[in-house]
Design a protein around this motif. Structure first.
Motif, PDB file in Angstrom:
ATOM      1  N   UNK A 265      55.479  12.687 -34.936  1.00  0.00           N
ATOM      2  CA  UNK A 265      56.360  11.855 -34.915  1.00  0.00           C
ATOM      3  C   UNK A 265      55.997  10.232 -34.572  1.00  0.00           C
ATOM      4  N   UNK A 266      54.961  10.220 -34.049  1.00  0.00           N
ATOM      5  CA  UNK A 266      54.597   8.862 -33.661  1.00  0.00           C
ATOM      6  C   UNK A 266      53.059   8.486 -34.334  1.00  0.00           C
ATOM      7  N   UNK A 267      52.724   9.088 -35.296  1.00  0.00           N
ATOM      8  CA  UNK A 267      51.422   8.804 -35.956  1.00  0.00           C
ATOM      9  C   UNK A 267      51.392   7.433 -36.276  1.00  0.00           C
ATOM     10  N   UNK A 268      50.314   6.636 -36.049  1.00  0.00           N
ATOM     11  CA  UNK A 268      49.098   7.380 -35.571  1.00  0.00           C
ATOM     12  C   UNK A 268      48.492   7.061 -34.128  1.00  0.00           C
ATOM     13  N   UNK A 269      49.942   6.949 -33.253  1.00  0.00           N
ATOM     14  CA  UNK A 269      49.778   6.406 -31.869  1.00  0.00           C
ATOM     15  C   UNK A 269      48.686   7.333 -31.259  1.00  0.00           C
ATOM     16  N   UNK A 270      49.033   8.623 -31.056  1.00  0.00           N
ATOM     17  CA  UNK A 270      48.292   9.683 -30.360  1.00  0.00           C
ATOM     18  C   UNK A 270      46.839   9.589 -30.593  1.00  0.00           C
ATOM     19  N   UNK A 271      46.418   9.650 -31.818  1.00  0.00           N
ATOM     20  CA  UNK A 271      44.937   9.839 -32.448  1.00  0.00           C
ATOM     21  C   UNK A 271      44.109   8.486 -31.851  1.00  0.00           C
ATOM     22  N   UNK A 272      44.862   7.281 -31.902  1.00  0.00           N
ATOM     23  CA  UNK A 272      44.207   5.921 -31.630  1.00  0.00           C
ATOM     24  C   UNK A 272      43.971   5.769 -30.149  1.00  0.00           C
ATOM     25  N   UNK A 273      45.021   6.454 -29.434  1.00  0.00           N
ATOM     26  CA  UNK A 273      45.017   6.447 -27.867  1.00  0.00           C
ATOM     27  C   UNK A 273      44.052   7.525 -27.347  1.00  0.00           C
ATOM     28  N   UNK A 274      43.701   8.662 -28.025  1.00  0.00           N
ATOM     29  CA  UNK A 274      42.713   9.641 -27.883  1.00  0.00           C
ATOM     30  C   UNK A 274      41.312   8.908 -28.029  1.00  0.00           C
ATOM     31  N   UNK A 275      41.308   8.442 -29.024  1.00  0.00           N
ATOM     32  CA  UNK A 275      39.876   7.331 -29.517  1.00  0.00           C
ATOM     33  C   UNK A 275      39.536   6.371 -28.484  1.00  0.00           C
ATOM     34  N   UNK A 276      40.748   5.734 -27.671  1.00  0.00           N
ATOM     35  CA  UNK A 276      40.534   4.775 -27.006  1.00  0.00           C
ATOM     36  C   UNK A 276      40.102   5.141 -25.407  1.00  0.00           C
ATOM     37  N   UNK A 277      40.808   6.162 -24.992  1.00  0.00           N
ATOM     38  CA  UNK A 277      40.588   6.865 -23.617  1.00  0.00           C
ATOM     39  C   UNK A 277      39.280   6.939 -23.135  1.00  0.00           C
ATOM     40  N   UNK A 278      38.207   7.245 -23.980  1.00  0.00           N
ATOM     41  CA  UNK A 278      36.962   7.369 -23.359  1.00  0.00           C
ATOM     42  C   UNK A 278      36.135   5.806 -23.224  1.00  0.00           C
ATOM     43  N   UNK A 279      36.809   4.968 -23.963  1.00  0.00           N
ATOM     44  CA  UNK A 279      36.027   3.665 -23.975  1.00  0.00           C
ATOM     45  C   UNK A 279      36.632   2.828 -22.735  1.00  0.00           C
ATOM     46  N   UNK A 280      36.184   3.087 -21.652  1.00  0.00           N
ATOM     47  CA  UNK A 280      36.789   2.689 -20.597  1.00  0.00           C
ATOM     48  C   UNK A 280      36.256   1.242 -20.267  1.00  0.00           C
ATOM     49  N   UNK A 281      34.987   0.826 -20.882  1.00  0.00           N
ATOM     50  CA  UNK A 281      34.678  -0.398 -20.507  1.00  0.00           C
ATOM     51  C   UNK A 281      35.097  -1.709 -21.630  1.00  0.00           C
ATOM     52  N   UNK A 282      35.494  -1.135 -22.894  1.00  0.00           N
ATOM     53  CA  UNK A 282      35.756  -1.789 -23.919  1.00  0.00           C
ATOM     54  C   UNK A 282      37.232  -1.791 -24.263  1.00  0.00           C
ATOM     55  N   UNK A 283      38.156  -0.935 -23.861  1.00  0.00           N
ATOM     56  CA  UNK A 283      39.301  -0.886 -24.007  1.00  0.00           C
ATOM     57  C   UNK A 283      40.244  -0.696 -22.946  1.00  0.00           C
ATOM     58  N   UNK A 284      40.977  -1.733 -22.678  1.00  0.00           N
ATOM     59  CA  UNK A 284      41.719  -1.921 -21.183  1.00  0.00           C
ATOM     60  C   UNK A 284      43.072  -1.061 -21.571  1.00  0.00           C
ATOM     61  N   UNK A 285      43.507  -0.434 -20.588  1.00  0.00           N
ATOM     62  CA  UNK A 285      44.709   0.513 -20.384  1.00  0.00           C
ATOM     63  C   UNK A 285      45.920  -0.613 -19.739  1.00  0.00           C
ATOM     64  N   UNK A 286      46.803   0.115 -19.456  1.00  0.00           N
ATOM     65  CA  UNK A 286      47.915  -0.314 -18.938  1.00  0.00           C
ATOM     66  C   UNK A 286      48.188  -0.236 -17.494  1.00  0.00           C
ATOM     67  N   UNK A 287      48.968  -1.365 -16.751  1.00  0.00           N
ATOM     68  CA  UNK A 287      49.278  -0.921 -15.390  1.00  0.00           C
ATOM     69  C   UNK A 287      50.562  -0.215 -15.208  1.00  0.00           C
ATOM     70  N   UNK A 288      50.342   1.222 -14.845  1.00  0.00           N
ATOM     71  CA  UNK A 288      51.203   1.946 -14.493  1.00  0.00           C
ATOM     72  C   UNK A 288      51.466   2.564 -13.053  1.00  0.00           C
ATOM     73  N   UNK A 289      50.603   2.101 -12.131  1.00  0.00           N
ATOM     74  CA  UNK A 289      50.979   2.209 -10.970  1.00  0.00           C
ATOM     75  C   UNK A 289      52.365   2.061 -10.142  1.00  0.00           C
ATOM     76  N   UNK A 290      53.020   1.099 -10.533  1.00  0.00           N
ATOM     77  CA  UNK A 290      54.215   0.438  -9.973  1.00  0.00           C
ATOM     78  C   UNK A 290      55.316   1.688 -10.261  1.00  0.00           C
ATOM     79  N   UNK A 291      55.268   2.373 -11.451  1.00  0.00           N
ATOM     80  CA  UNK A 291      56.171   3.592 -11.689  1.00  0.00           C
ATOM     81  C   UNK A 291      55.637   4.839 -11.222  1.00  0.00           C
TER      82      UNK A 291
END
Length: 451
Positions: free
Chosen positions: A226-252
């Protein structure tokens, strides 16, 4: 010109209202459809386990199935960030902000999964499960089954994002229907185990966890499409901690974790209180009344979650046509009151049927449980409106305050009035710390938004 604008506003308001009620109705309808089927199949499953594997296997099954409830905070509050991100976006499939949120969510879930896997290995290797879970484990298979349950639960976390994406998309009914498949699949698995005469009676709970994992995986696939290609791209980005920044989620995330820890403690201590200060007949009456009235809460919560993305989207767009949380609260409370009235009138027959006449529900207990369920319904739309960081912090604070109120009143009143005491304590706590407090917050927030 004024008449045209007024007409457009009326159409927009009516369209928004129809979509809102349609979403609520689908979620509630899905839950209502599933509840009786799950209840009947659950009874059949219980009988099969006891008859073919023994009471010990059934006792272990119940014990291990409840393991997940010991760590309700395992997803570390990522739920709120994902649902808010999806719900607020006009195009979540290609929204970079949503992609960063999901990337961070996957990283957090992976860390939680690893911790649980290590815990499962440690407790199993050191044979610590009997010390932790007590005598309910079967000799031989008990420790291995407990370890496998935790492993399956940990892996389920990795694909649990699918249900949150569906909820964020306004497809909560799809998630509810998918989860409703668990009881039929577990029952089918038990039938197969019995048919092939496999010595797996001590591992039925593992089957239940693996079923949840499989259903969560299906939900993840459905959501991904339903949200293609969001999930596939996020899965590829997840291991790339040093090169791909995530979002700030601590506040929620942290307020949700607080609620996940505190609210079950507040709501599940009534039986413990009765066990300590009352007697077995009162505990039996409480258990039976809870069994009769808790489905009301299940339907309300399923319908209420459908409001989360609706309010999140309205908050992001500053939509003046959004449904009023106060009116929705009254509608939920009124619907719960009607259902509770029907259950209250049927309670003598339901109690006799369920207990064979061994347990009698008196009028005060039926009335207090009905009022408690109405309060639970009143609070839900208000809580779904308060799902931004500030609202979640306020809810977390109120739930922490609810704990001593609920426990203190429940303890004192249980000594005097038995089974009805803890229900009054819980109802007073919910009314003061959630219904009234949330109502005040919502009115104040709406006034500030209009200023």
């Amino acid at each position: 010109m004024t008449a045209q604008v007024s007409g457009v506003e009326s159409v927009a308001t009516a369209g928004s209202s129809r979509q809102t009620w349609l979403s609520i109705g689908r979620s509630a309808g899905a839950r209502v459809l599933i509840l009786p089927v799950s209840a009947i199949l659950g009874i059949i499953n219980t009988r099969l386990i006891i008859e073919h594997f023994g009471e010990g296997a059934f006792a272990q099954y119940g014990l291990l199935v409840g393991l997940a409830g010991l760590v309700p905070f395992a997803d570390l509050g990522i739920t709120a960030s994902v649902i808010n991100g999806i719900g607020q976006s006009d195009d979540p499939a290609h929204d970079p902000a949503v992609r960063r949120i999901l990337t961070t969510g996957l990283r957090v879930l992976a860390c939680s999964c690893v911790v649980l896997l290590l815990a499962a290995w440690l407790f199993t290797a050191s044979n610590a499960w009997p010390s932790l879970l007590g005598a309910g484990l079967l000799p031989g298979s008990g420790s291995r089954a407990a370890g496998l349950c935790v492993v399956a639960f940990a892996l389920t976390l990795l694909v649990g994002f699918g249900q949150q994406i569906l909820r964020g998309l306004g497809k909560n009914h799809v998630a509810v229907l998918l989860l409703g498949l668990q009881t039929p699949v577990v029952l089918l698995s038990v039938v197969v185990i019995i048919a092939v005469d496999a010595p797996l009676g001590g591992y039925v709970a593992v089957v239940a966890y693996l079923t949840t994992f499989a259903i969560s995986g299906v939900a993840a696939v459905v959501a991904s499409r339903r949200v293609h290609p969001l999930v596939g791209r996020a899965i590829r980005d997840a291991p790339r901690v040093r090169t791909v920044r995530g979002a700030t989620v601590f506040s929620t995330a942290w307020p949700v974790v607080v609620q996940m820890v505190a609210l079950p403690i507040a709501m599940q201590t009534d039986r413990l209180v009765l066990s300590h200060v009352s007697d077995l007949p009162n505990l039996a009456r409480y258990n039976l009344a809870s069994q009769i009235f808790t489905p009301v809460w299940a339907v309300v919560s399923s319908a209420g979650v459908a409001l989360w993305p609706i309010f999140a989207r309205a908050r992001a767009r500053k939509d003046s046509y959004a449904p009023s949380p106060a009116r929705m609260s009254l509608a939920f409370g009124g619907a719960a009151a009607v259902i509770c009235l029907c259950l209250a009138l049927a309670s003598p027959w339901l109690a006799k049927t369920a207990s064979g006449g061994a347990v009698h529900l008196d009028l005060p207990l039926v009335i207090t449980f009905s009022v408690f369920m109405v309060f639970q319904a009143l609070k839900y739309p208000l809580g779904m409106y308060m799902t931004d960081a500030r609202g979640l912090r306020f809810q977390a604070l109120m739930i922490v305050l609810l704990l001593p109120v609920n426990l203190g009143l429940s303890w004192v009143l249980a000594e005097r009035w038995g089974a009805v005491g803890p229900v009054i304590g819980s109802a007073v706590g919910v009314f003061c710390c959630q219904v009234v407090a949330n109502w005040w917050y919502v009115r104040r927030d709406l006034r500030r938004a209009r200023a």
